[in-house]
Design a protein around this motif. Structure first.
Motif, PDB file in Angstrom:
ATOM      1  N   SER A 281     -28.671 -86.235 -42.678  1.00  0.00           N
ATOM      2  CA  SER A 281     -30.088 -85.917 -42.499  1.00  0.00           C
ATOM      3  C   SER A 281     -30.638 -86.538 -41.217  1.00  0.00           C
ATOM      4  CB  SER A 281     -30.875 -86.411 -43.713  1.00  0.00           C
ATOM      5  OG  SER A 281     -32.251 -86.247 -43.517  1.00  0.00           O
ATOM      6  N   ASN A 282     -30.292 -87.796 -40.967  1.00  0.00           N
ATOM      7  CA  ASN A 282     -30.769 -88.461 -39.754  1.00  0.00           C
ATOM      8  C   ASN A 282     -30.155 -87.832 -38.500  1.00  0.00           C
ATOM      9  OD1 ASN A 282     -32.379 -90.526 -38.494  1.00  0.00           O
ATOM     10  ND2 ASN A 282     -30.463 -91.576 -38.036  1.00  0.00           N
TER      11      ASN A 282
ATOM     12  N   VAL B 283     -29.214 -84.710 -38.167  1.00  0.00           N
ATOM     13  CA  VAL B 283     -29.882 -83.421 -37.976  1.00  0.00           C
ATOM     14  C   VAL B 283     -31.251 -83.642 -37.321  1.00  0.00           C
ATOM     15  CG1 VAL B 283     -30.972 -81.478 -39.189  1.00  0.00           C
ATOM     16  CG2 VAL B 283     -28.652 -82.214 -39.813  1.00  0.00           C
ATOM     17  N   LYS B 284     -32.014 -84.618 -37.817  1.00  0.00           N
ATOM     18  CA  LYS B 284     -33.339 -84.916 -37.258  1.00  0.00           C
ATOM     19  C   LYS B 284     -33.256 -85.333 -35.792  1.00  0.00           C
ATOM     20  CE  LYS B 284     -35.333 -86.509 -41.576  1.00  0.00           C
ATOM     21  NZ  LYS B 284     -35.608 -87.701 -42.380  1.00  0.00           N
ATOM     22  N   HIS B 285     -32.135 -85.915 -35.410  1.00  0.00           N
ATOM     23  CA  HIS B 285     -31.978 -86.398 -34.042  1.00  0.00           C
ATOM     24  C   HIS B 285     -31.202 -85.433 -33.144  1.00  0.00           C
ATOM     25  CE1 HIS B 285     -33.519 -90.086 -35.778  1.00  0.00           C
ATOM     26  NE2 HIS B 285     -33.838 -90.407 -34.551  1.00  0.00           N
TER      27      HIS B 285
ATOM     28  N   ASP C 231     -28.011 -79.402 -33.632  1.00  0.00           N
ATOM     29  CA  ASP C 231     -28.718 -78.228 -33.121  1.00  0.00           C
ATOM     30  C   ASP C 231     -27.731 -77.083 -32.892  1.00  0.00           C
ATOM     31  OD1 ASP C 231     -31.058 -79.641 -33.208  1.00  0.00           O
ATOM     32  OD2 ASP C 231     -31.209 -79.942 -31.043  1.00  0.00           O
TER      33      ASP C 231
ATOM     34  N   GLU D 253     -32.758 -94.527 -36.870  1.00  0.00           N
ATOM     35  CA  GLU D 253     -33.931 -93.724 -37.230  1.00  0.00           C
ATOM     36  C   GLU D 253     -35.010 -93.751 -36.155  1.00  0.00           C
ATOM     37  OE1 GLU D 253     -34.903 -95.309 -41.074  1.00  0.00           O
ATOM     38  OE2 GLU D 253     -33.269 -94.197 -42.047  1.00  0.00           O
TER      39      GLU D 253
ATOM     40  N   ILE E 109     -33.841 -88.318 -29.443  1.00  0.00           N
ATOM     41  CA  ILE E 109     -32.953 -87.195 -29.733  1.00  0.00           C
ATOM     42  C   ILE E 109     -31.577 -87.444 -29.109  1.00  0.00           C
ATOM     43  CG2 ILE E 109     -32.579 -84.698 -29.346  1.00  0.00           C
ATOM     44  CD1 ILE E 109     -34.746 -85.344 -31.425  1.00  0.00           C
TER      45      ILE E 109
END
Length: 181
Positions: free
Chosen positions: A12-13, A15-17, A21, A171, A175
């Motif tokens: 999850s982390n 993907v968020k960063h 992509d 966290e 990016i």
């Protein structure tokens, strides 16, 4: 925290960063694990270790702010423990991308007498195990996580604590941690 919970959190982390992509191949992801293993060897060569005092200085109540980031960078970043945590985090991330459910897998029964080998020999054995393409990717990931966990124990490293601190640190990072991939 169990393997499936860590898989969810790490992926999850990532993907968020922006690390997912674009879908990456297993080989790409495993090569990034190997680079973390190489960074761990370099930290060992330099004698960069966090030591037992890290837990006393980095407290859970520091949150995710500047005080935590400064303390982490001064005491833990780029140490053997930090890089070992990175190896595990990257493996958990790949497990998340592949949807691996560790509870449905038979336990990894690999054993190694880590103290009978040098640091570099143990690192090389990990790289070899992760690269054995005659073994399914799920089992190689499971092997890698179990291996680094047992290796950490043999070095008296609290790997799970270091993973949690590195996850807290990651966290707050930009990016792709300001890297191309």
């Amino acid at each position: 925290m169990n393997y499936n919970e860590m898989t969810e959190r790490a992926h999850s982390n990532a993907v968020k960063h922006g690390f997912w992509d674009k879908k990456q191949s297993n080989e790409h992801c495993l090569m990034l694990v190997v680079t973390e293993i190489a960074e761990m060897v370099e930290a060992d060569r330099k004698g960069d270790k966090a030591g037992v005092g890290a837990k006393l200085i980095i407290k859970q109540d520091m949150g995710k702010g500047k005080a935590f980031e400064d303390a982490f960078e001064a005491i833990i970043k780029n140490t053997v423990e930090d890089e070992m945590a990175d190896v595990a985090i990257r493996l958990f991330d790949l497990a998340g991308a592949l949807g691996i459910d560790f509870e449905k897998m038979k336990p990894c029964r690999y054993y190694r007498a880590f103290d009978k080998f040098s640091f570099t020999e143990n690192a090389f054995a990990l790289c070899k195990g992760l690269s054995r393409d005659v073994i399914g990717i799920e089992k190689r990931i499971q092997f890698g996580i179990a291996y680094v966990n047992e290796w950490a124990k043999s070095l008296d490293i609290d790997l799970w604590w270091h993973i949690m601190q590195k996850m807290r640190y990651n966290e707050s990072r930009p990016i792709r941690h300001n890297k191309a991939y």
